[in-house]
Design an enzyme around this catalytic site. Structure first.
Site, short mmCIF file in Angstrom:
data_model
loop_
_atom_site.label_atom_id
_atom_site.label_comp_id
_atom_site.label_asym_id
_atom_site.label_seq_id
_atom_site.Cartn_x
_atom_site.Cartn_y
_atom_site.Cartn_z
N CYS A 42 31.49 -122.17 -2.34
CA CYS A 42 31.10 -121.89 -3.51
C CYS A 42 32.39 -121.78 -4.34
CB CYS A 42 30.27 -120.62 -3.32
SG CYS A 42 29.67 -119.80 -5.08
N ASP A 44 32.89 -119.45 -6.29
CA ASP A 44 33.27 -117.84 -6.54
C ASP A 44 34.92 -117.83 -6.27
OD1 ASP A 44 33.31 -114.91 -6.08
OD2 ASP A 44 31.21 -115.09 -6.20
N ARG A 46 36.17 -115.14 -5.52
CA ARG A 46 36.26 -114.16 -4.19
C ARG A 46 36.39 -114.76 -2.97
NH1 ARG A 46 31.33 -110.35 -5.45
NH2 ARG A 46 30.50 -112.67 -5.72
N HIS A 98 28.26 -117.37 0.92
CA HIS A 98 28.79 -115.94 0.78
C HIS A 98 27.49 -115.26 0.10
CE1 HIS A 98 29.58 -115.62 -3.54
NE2 HIS A 98 29.59 -116.82 -3.55
N CYS A 101 26.30 -114.10 -3.53
CA CYS A 101 26.54 -115.38 -4.68
C CYS A 101 25.57 -115.25 -5.90
CB CYS A 101 26.03 -116.46 -3.69
SG CYS A 101 26.33 -118.06 -4.63
#
Length: 201
Positions: A42, A44, A46, A98, A101
């Site tokens: 992803c 993302d 993080r 994750h 999400c």
């Protein structure tokens, strides 16, 4: 100081750190990449692939998008897949989702998100395919965690059905396909599924 300037200063400090460990660090890295892994994760911020796996530059070939999707008609993903399989000859492909999400949450929202909503239709399909199981989970957090897991498994299946993987598996027993989920709250990776030519049926 402007925020972006901090990134440039950090880069200089990082270069000095690497050179202090090995004078030829960048010269060696520049010669050729030989990663063993393709990471489809992803976007993302993080979930940085190298950091959470403790790997170094050159060890993982990375493709990221919203929702860690393997969409059959996505030329960007297919290009990364073909390059890593046919040219880099990676041994493992990891699809990593994750918990928490945002893409999954958007997909479950009934609002119109335009291009993003269209992109996430794949996730909505995963939900519809497992609606009975998911609707039994009364706790919203647990339901979202489960759709994250089911989405990862579905993307691994999409990989298995791609011509690139099918063609490779006709000639080789690699790459192995992995489905993982990263828990942002604990930092732990969860191993969900492993697929190989033997297990593909």
């Amino acid at each position: 100081m402007d925020t972006y300037r901090r990134l440039l200063l950090n880069n200089k400090a990082w270069v000095q750190e690497k050179l202090s460990l090995a004078n030829n660090y960048f010269l060696s890295l520049a010669k050729k990449q030989n990663p063993e892994f393709l990471w489809i994760g992803c976007s993302d911020s993080r979930v940085p692939a190298e950091e959470i796996t403790g790997t170094q530059a050159g060890e993982i070939y990375v493709h990221r998008n919203v929702g860690n999707l393997v969409v059959p008609k996505d030329a960007n993903m297919l290009s990364a897949l073909q390059y890593s399989v046919e040219i880099l000859d990676v041994k493992h492909i990891i699809v990593c989702g994750h918990y928490g999400c945002g893409g999954i949450e958007v997909a479950m929202d009934h609002s119109d998100f335009g291009i993003l909503g269209n992109w996430l239709e794949n996730v909505k399909g995963v939900y519809n395919n497992h609606k009975e199981e998911l609707d039994k989970l009364e706790n919203r957090t647990e339901r979202f965690k489960r759709i994250v897991e089911l989405n990862v498994i579905a993307q691994v299946e999409n990989l298995m059905n791609s011509e690139i993987i099918k063609n490779k598996w006709q000639k080789d027993s690699l790459p192995l396909l992995h489905g993982w989920v990263y828990d942002v709250e604990t930092g732990i990776l969860k191993d969900l599924v492993l697929k190989s030519p033997v297990k593909a049926g």
